[in-house]
Design an enzyme around this catalytic site. Structure first.
Site, PDB file in Angstrom:
ATOM      1  N   SER A  63       0.831  -1.201   0.000  1.00  0.00           N
ATOM      2  CA  SER A  63       0.000   0.000   0.000  1.00  0.00           C
ATOM      3  C   SER A  63       0.863   1.246   0.000  1.00  0.00           C
ATOM      4  O   SER A  63       2.027   1.222   0.398  1.00  0.00           O
ATOM      5  CB  SER A  63      -0.887   0.008   1.235  1.00  0.00           C
ATOM      6  OG  SER A  63      -0.071   0.236   2.368  1.00  0.00           O
ATOM      7  N   LYS A  64       0.235   2.318  -0.457  1.00  0.00           N
ATOM      8  CA  LYS A  64       0.883   3.616  -0.536  1.00  0.00           C
ATOM      9  C   LYS A  64       1.442   4.055   0.810  1.00  0.00           C
ATOM     10  O   LYS A  64       2.435   4.738   0.868  1.00  0.00           O
ATOM     11  CB  LYS A  64      -0.180   4.637  -0.943  1.00  0.00           C
ATOM     12  CG  LYS A  64      -0.016   5.171  -2.325  1.00  0.00           C
ATOM     13  CD  LYS A  64      -0.840   6.423  -2.450  1.00  0.00           C
ATOM     14  CE  LYS A  64      -1.598   6.383  -3.759  1.00  0.00           C
ATOM     15  NZ  LYS A  64      -2.626   7.341  -3.888  1.00  0.00           N
ATOM     16  N   ARG A  65       0.718   3.665   1.879  1.00  0.00           N
ATOM     17  CA  ARG A  65       1.125   4.133   3.200  1.00  0.00           C
ATOM     18  C   ARG A  65       2.543   3.699   3.567  1.00  0.00           C
ATOM     19  O   ARG A  65       3.229   4.356   4.318  1.00  0.00           O
ATOM     20  CB  ARG A  65       0.128   3.664   4.256  1.00  0.00           C
ATOM     21  CG  ARG A  65      -0.687   4.822   4.810  1.00  0.00           C
ATOM     22  CD  ARG A  65      -1.840   4.343   5.638  1.00  0.00           C
ATOM     23  NE  ARG A  65      -2.774   3.565   4.832  1.00  0.00           N
ATOM     24  CZ  ARG A  65      -3.360   2.468   5.243  1.00  0.00           C
ATOM     25  NH1 ARG A  65      -3.119   1.996   6.429  1.00  0.00           N
ATOM     26  NH2 ARG A  65      -4.200   1.819   4.460  1.00  0.00           N
TER      27      ARG A  65
END
Ligand code: GLU
Length: 483
Positions: free
Chosen positions: A254-256
């Site tokens: 994920s981007k996070r």
């Protein structure tokens, strides 16, 4: 034997995710390995999710990565158009076939009714919410009347309950789904656009796709597609669902936890060779320990059999390592071009050194960098005089006697017209001997004086690259500044 035809079918909804590039790559490798065709199809039927410039971006990423498609936008084969939004009539014709076969039906339910139905099913704690086939039993007459009255409608797949839907997947092997768990999927929306399921199956069939290779997140869609193939009476393609991409903590990538857009890696200066090599290994191995590959070698080695079932962890350290390996494997003149491009956008843009000077930097720094930009950032002293001297190294290496030692060294090299590496070495040894000190008592302050830092290539390399005049002037500057 049936012709091998595979497709990469992205939706133009934004950036290209690393997982999408992997899907494109595996399709490409499989096609090229088998002498088949790689198709690019733009799945742009969801008008609400369309993003301006996304198609151009997809095409530019594929081009950058070297994954040329055989058929697709601006490369018409016999099965175009390759934009789904330009194929609406085809989907219309096909949905009519399904209506005639009673494998699909019109549904006039209002959004309010559907919401109430869903809320009721949630209240009853049903394992999943599903359409209740309310409109399945409308007569042809009723349907006609509703349409003529201008009522909004969708067309749904008629999923027969109580069936086991089986298919074989190259990666997952035998897969089974119960039809009771499958909703009467909308095939045609009220805006006249098909949904993903209908358009995807119709196109895969009409485009002669032999193998559907895509991410595991599409596995739950596959039984719906299987029902559609059966409803049309078409032969199914072979399916292969690629394992999920995971963060190091094994959560879904994920981007996070880092960059997921190919564009981000491009901007950060990753080489396409490294990114492709790295992505190829996210879920596939040739079965040995080999990790360094070029694209043509991947084509030769690739097979669907060697795709792993378990999720693939995205390890940025490995990507960085591969970037360094691919960079080092490049010929110097290719690096030179990239370095000059980097310099053009750096603060040295107005004062870019000559090619032969840059080639010497490349030669000395190659074992010490992972990215092209590090030919600048890891050795700024090749581009400008040091403004500061690393404090800890000054404390350790700059002694009261250092100015005198360095002056002697400067005198010794000033007699050479154009000193070579070995001349710097003999000057250094001569200085140490005459001053009755070890070589280190010359090397450490000299390195500080010419570079301002304690690490880097060999000191003779640095002096040789800088040249006699700059070496001497930097010695004078340092003795003035450091005393
Ligand atoms: N349009 C889908 C996507 O965005 C295609 C999935 C598939 O390959 O069937 O990935």
């Amino acid at each position: 034997m049936k012709e091998i035809r595979v497709r990469y079918a992205p939706s133009p909804t934004g950036y290209v995710h690393i997982g999408n590039l992997r899907t494109a790559l595996y399709n490409y490798l499989f096609a090229k390995n088998a002498g088949g065709k790689f198709i690019l199809r733009i799945e742009d039927t969801d008008q609400t999710r369309k993003v301006e410039g996304a198609v151009e971006n997809i095409i530019s990423v594929l081009k950058w990565a070297g994954l040329d498609y055989d058929e697709g936008p601006s490369k018409e084969g016999g099965c175009g158009p390759y934009y789904q939004s330009q194929r609406l009539e085809i989907y219309n014709e096909h949905v009519i076939t399904l209506l005639e076969k009673k494998r699909a039906y019109y549904c006039f339910c209002t959004p309010e009714r559907l919401t109430a139905l869903r809320e009721e099913q949630q209240k009853q704690k049903l394992p999943q919410t599903k359409y209740d086939k309310h409109c399945l039993h409308l007569t042809d007459e009723e349907v006609k009347r509703n349409i003529e009255a201008g009522m909004h409608y969708v067309i749904r797949l008629n999923v027969e309950p109580g069936q086991t839907i089986k298919f074989r997947d190259y990666v997952r092997e035998d897969v089974e789904f119960q039809s009771d768990m499958i909703d009467d999927q909308i095939l045609m929306k009220s805006d006249g656009f098909p949904t993903y399921h209908l358009a995807n199956v119709v196109d895969d069939h009409l485009m002669g796709v032999s193998h559907v290779i895509r991410g595991e997140e599409w596995l739950p869609s596959t039984p719906k597609h299987v029902l559609l193939y059966e409803a049309f009476g078409w032969e199914k393609p072979v399916f292969a669902h690629l394992p999920l991409l995971l963060n190091p903590d094994r959560s879904k990538l994920s981007k996070r936890q880092g960059d997921v857009a190919v564009e981000d890696y491009r901007k950060k200066g990753y080489l396409k060779e490294a990114l492709i090599n790295f992505i190829a290994l996210l879920g596939w191995t040739a079965g040995d320990d080999r990790e360094f590959y070029y694209l043509d070698e991947l084509i030769r080695s690739f097979s669907l059999e060697r795709i792993n079932k378990s999720g693939a962890v995205f390890d940025i350290e490995k990507l960085n390592w591969l970037n360094a390996e691919h960079l080092r494997a490049k010929p110097d003149d290719e690096i030179l071009v990239m370095l000059k491009d980097e310099l053009k956008v750096s603060k040295y843009s107005g004062n870019i050194p000559a090619d032969d000077y840059l080639l010497k930097i490349i030669d000395a720094m190659k074992p010490r960098v992972s990215f092209v930009k590090e030919f600048i950032t890891n050795c700024v002293y090749f581009y400008e005089d040091p403004e500061e001297y690393e404090e800890a190294s000054v404390k350790k290496g700059w002694k009261p006697q250092s100015p005198e030692i360095l002056k002697k060294f400067a005198e010794k090299i000033s007699v050479f017209e154009k000193p070579l590496k070995e001349d710097y070495e003999s000057a250094l040894k001569g200085t140490a001997a005459e001053m009755s000190v070890g070589n280190g008592a010359v090397i450490h302050p000299l390195r500080l004086a010419v570079s301002g830092v304690s690490g880097g290539p060999g000191i003779f390399d640095i002096c040789y690259i800088l040249g006699k005049d700059r070496t001497i002037s930097r010695i004078h500057r340092a003795t003035e500044k450091l005393g």
